[in-house]
Design a protein around this motif. Sequence first.
Motif, PDB file in Angstrom:
ATOM      1  N   CYS A  16       0.854  -1.201   0.000  1.00 55.57           N
ATOM      2  CA  CYS A  16       0.000   0.000   0.000  1.00 55.57           C
ATOM      3  C   CYS A  16       0.877   1.234   0.000  1.00 55.57           C
ATOM      4  O   CYS A  16       1.877   1.264   0.704  1.00 55.57           O
ATOM      5  CB  CYS A  16      -0.871   0.040   1.248  1.00 55.57           C
ATOM      6  N   ALA A  73       0.092   9.087   4.985  1.00 52.20           N
ATOM      7  CA  ALA A  73       0.495  10.207   5.831  1.00 52.20           C
ATOM      8  C   ALA A  73       1.974  10.453   5.651  1.00 52.20           C
ATOM      9  O   ALA A  73       2.798   9.854   6.318  1.00 52.20           O
ATOM     10  CB  ALA A  73       0.177   9.910   7.295  1.00 52.20           C
ATOM     11  N   PHE A  79       5.941   7.395   5.311  1.00 54.83           N
ATOM     12  CA  PHE A  79       4.670   6.847   5.777  1.00 54.83           C
ATOM     13  C   PHE A  79       4.708   6.688   7.296  1.00 54.83           C
ATOM     14  O   PHE A  79       5.554   5.986   7.833  1.00 54.83           O
ATOM     15  CB  PHE A  79       4.415   5.502   5.089  1.00 54.83           C
ATOM     16  N   GLN A  80       3.773   7.355   7.962  1.00 54.62           N
ATOM     17  CA  GLN A  80       3.811   7.412   9.434  1.00 54.62           C
ATOM     18  C   GLN A  80       3.758   6.033  10.073  1.00 54.62           C
ATOM     19  O   GLN A  80       4.438   5.781  11.066  1.00 54.62           O
ATOM     20  CB  GLN A  80       2.648   8.279   9.934  1.00 54.62           C
ATOM     21  N   GLY A  81       2.920   5.118   9.515  1.00 57.47           N
ATOM     22  CA  GLY A  81       2.818   3.776  10.106  1.00 57.47           C
ATOM     23  C   GLY A  81       4.168   3.085  10.130  1.00 57.47           C
ATOM     24  O   GLY A  81       4.576   2.507  11.146  1.00 57.47           O
ATOM     25  N   PHE A 120      10.203  -5.490   0.919  1.00 58.54           N
ATOM     26  CA  PHE A 120       8.917  -4.884   1.332  1.00 58.54           C
ATOM     27  C   PHE A 120       9.294  -3.757   2.276  1.00 58.54           C
ATOM     28  O   PHE A 120       9.080  -3.824   3.474  1.00 58.54           O
ATOM     29  CB  PHE A 120       8.031  -5.930   2.026  1.00 58.54           C
ATOM     30  N   SER A 127      -6.371  -6.957  -1.449  1.00 58.40           N
ATOM     31  CA  SER A 127      -6.778  -5.652  -0.901  1.00 58.40           C
ATOM     32  C   SER A 127      -8.058  -5.278  -1.607  1.00 58.40           C
ATOM     33  O   SER A 127      -8.042  -4.685  -2.669  1.00 58.40           O
ATOM     34  CB  SER A 127      -5.716  -4.593  -1.191  1.00 58.40           C
ATOM     35  N   ARG A 184      -1.242  -2.128  16.268  1.00 59.86           N
ATOM     36  CA  ARG A 184      -0.457  -3.278  15.797  1.00 59.86           C
ATOM     37  C   ARG A 184      -1.285  -4.168  14.889  1.00 59.86           C
ATOM     38  O   ARG A 184      -0.803  -4.663  13.865  1.00 59.86           O
ATOM     39  CB  ARG A 184       0.056  -4.091  16.999  1.00 59.86           C
ATOM     40  N   TYR A 231      -1.847  -2.348  11.463  1.00 63.15           N
ATOM     41  CA  TYR A 231      -0.608  -2.237  10.698  1.00 63.15           C
ATOM     42  C   TYR A 231      -0.171  -3.594  10.158  1.00 63.15           C
ATOM     43  O   TYR A 231       0.249  -3.721   9.006  1.00 63.15           O
ATOM     44  CB  TYR A 231       0.487  -1.618  11.587  1.00 63.15           C
ATOM     45  N   ARG A 245      -2.298  -4.655   7.291  1.00 65.63           N
ATOM     46  CA  ARG A 245      -1.919  -3.874   6.111  1.00 65.63           C
ATOM     47  C   ARG A 245      -0.670  -4.477   5.470  1.00 65.63           C
ATOM     48  O   ARG A 245      -0.570  -4.579   4.247  1.00 65.63           O
ATOM     49  CB  ARG A 245      -1.672  -2.427   6.532  1.00 65.63           C
ATOM     50  N   ASN A 246       0.270  -4.917   6.318  1.00 66.80           N
ATOM     51  CA  ASN A 246       1.500  -5.493   5.781  1.00 66.80           C
ATOM     52  C   ASN A 246       1.258  -6.816   5.062  1.00 66.80           C
ATOM     53  O   ASN A 246       2.064  -7.231   4.234  1.00 66.80           O
ATOM     54  CB  ASN A 246       2.517  -5.711   6.902  1.00 66.80           C
ATOM     55  N   PHE A 267      -1.293  -7.255   3.157  1.00 69.08           N
ATOM     56  CA  PHE A 267      -2.183  -6.885   2.056  1.00 69.08           C
ATOM     57  C   PHE A 267      -3.604  -7.375   2.298  1.00 69.08           C
ATOM     58  O   PHE A 267      -4.320  -7.719   1.360  1.00 69.08           O
ATOM     59  CB  PHE A 267      -1.650  -7.443   0.713  1.00 69.08           C
ATOM     60  N   ILE A 279      -4.431   1.675   7.241  1.00 70.43           N
ATOM     61  CA  ILE A 279      -3.041   1.404   6.853  1.00 70.43           C
ATOM     62  C   ILE A 279      -2.090   1.484   8.042  1.00 70.43           C
ATOM     63  O   ILE A 279      -0.893   1.281   7.893  1.00 70.43           O
ATOM     64  CB  ILE A 279      -2.549   2.352   5.731  1.00 70.43           C
ATOM     65  N   GLY A 280      -2.650   1.750   9.224  1.00 74.54           N
ATOM     66  CA  GLY A 280      -1.788   1.739  10.404  1.00 74.54           C
ATOM     67  C   GLY A 280      -1.321   3.103  10.848  1.00 74.54           C
ATOM     68  O   GLY A 280      -0.555   3.212  11.803  1.00 74.54           O
ATOM     69  N   THR A 281      -1.748   4.151  10.166  1.00 73.59           N
ATOM     70  CA  THR A 281      -1.434   5.505  10.625  1.00 73.59           C
ATOM     71  C   THR A 281      -2.196   5.756  11.915  1.00 73.59           C
ATOM     72  O   THR A 281      -3.395   5.505  11.991  1.00 73.59           O
ATOM     73  CB  THR A 281      -1.866   6.528   9.566  1.00 73.59           C
ATOM     74  N   HIS A 282      -1.504   6.239  12.936  1.00 72.24           N
ATOM     75  CA  HIS A 282      -2.160   6.416  14.233  1.00 72.24           C
ATOM     76  C   HIS A 282      -1.595   7.627  14.943  1.00 72.24           C
ATOM     77  O   HIS A 282      -0.452   8.008  14.718  1.00 72.24           O
ATOM     78  CB  HIS A 282      -1.952   5.180  15.104  1.00 72.24           C
ATOM     79  N   PHE A 283      -2.417   8.264  15.755  1.00 67.62           N
ATOM     80  CA  PHE A 283      -1.933   9.380  16.560  1.00 67.62           C
ATOM     81  C   PHE A 283      -2.926   9.674  17.669  1.00 67.62           C
ATOM     82  O   PHE A 283      -4.032   9.140  17.699  1.00 67.62           O
ATOM     83  CB  PHE A 283      -1.708  10.636  15.716  1.00 67.62           C
TER      84      PHE A 283
END
Lengths: 222, 247
Positions: free
Chosen positions: A1, A5, A62-64, A107, B21, B114, B117, B120-121, B123, B152-156
Amino acid sequence: CRGAATGSTRTTAGPAWPSPARTTAWSPPTPASPSDTTSSRASTPRSASCKADKCVIASSGFQGDIKALQKNLAARELLYQHQHNKRMSCPAMAQLLSNTLYYKRFFPYYAFNVLGGLDSEGKGCVYSYDAVGSYERTGYSAQGSGSTLIMPVLDNQLKSPSPLLVPARDAVTPLSESEAVDLVKDVFASATERDIYTGDKVEIVVINKAGTRREYIELRKD
Amino acid sequence: FFSKIPSVPRLSSNVQLQLLSWNPYVTGNSVIAMKYKDGVIMACDTGASYGSTLRYKSVERIKEVGKHSLIGGSGEFSDFQEILRYLDELTLNDHMWDDGNSLGPKEIHAYLTRVMYNRRNKFDPLWNSLVLGGVKKGPKGDEKYLGMVNMIGTHFEENHIATGFGNHMAIPILRGEWREDMTFEEAVKLIEKCLLVLLYRDRSSINKFQIAKITTEGSTIYPPYALKTNWGFAAFENPSKGAVGTW
């Protein structure tokens, strides 16, 4: 993907090894010492983090993946401390970061890193990486969306010599701390003007013998 | 066919990667949340869409997790239900330790990050944007926590969160008007302002909302209610008034 971010620019400035460097504290230097060995780095608050006490990583991308990578390094650093009873030196962390990135060569971590700190001799060091771990120790670097805007300015201001010169010349002219920090503020303000992803705020971390200090500077918010 | 998704994608086959996906089917709308004086307040509508069809109108998209947290989910509703099952397992195992400890919102958020993410890894994402809010006693007293994690695992972590269209419409309002230590009534007013904007401008939202709050006393999910809307604009009264002729 694809990473969504994406962070903005990171830049690091400081004299490289092997210039004879005098490390001073970041209180006003005495007139007799024109150059300090300070390493200053700028990044947006979310992606700079402290590893060891003389080593800081700044990441763009990418933030993740950035969070996962920095968490991974933090865990490895803690293990190192337990096993060796000392903190990781900056060159050691540099190698670890490279290996960690290459481990995911097929990857990758979508993270573009700059590592900065003091080496075991107390001189400033800057390491610059790509996403799969190739790295180089330099005098200064910029990564991220605004890097193409910032690098030429640093090359010009820090009087980067031609790589064709023999014998090889130092990568950068020695700067005082205030000159370095001012330069960082200037390049970030410039990148903010033209790069849509750069802006809002910049975090500047200054590492020298006295310790580590952080300051946040406001940037244009549009 | 979809039940046999392998956990490790074979990179030689691009077609297989694409299938892994996929697209969401039944989706929930925005979730808005913010910290206030006594804790965290969260709100969303109760609709779930099947593409452009408003298929389900009474769906609860905010749930309690353990004793200290609330989770709000937007995106694929079946994935949200699966995440609730994971959290059930997590809280049950935590409870069975029987050591007086209980998972706080920060821990649940870290766990969810976790999970998202790692999926997402592989797929094989969980097609959600999750909002996690709660209050738990910490070393500095009662600590409020609010964070989000997406597919996609973006977090805050932030003082106010919005997912989906809320990112574009509610966040600007929250950034301008959120303050530290709002009372519950002020917080509800601000959240209703955001919900109203979304109701007018997000075509998939419906006029049936649920507000939930969580404090040290516990959590409350209020019954659904509707907001008053105003459509009495002159241009809407007789829309074809200015039309020249009719066919």
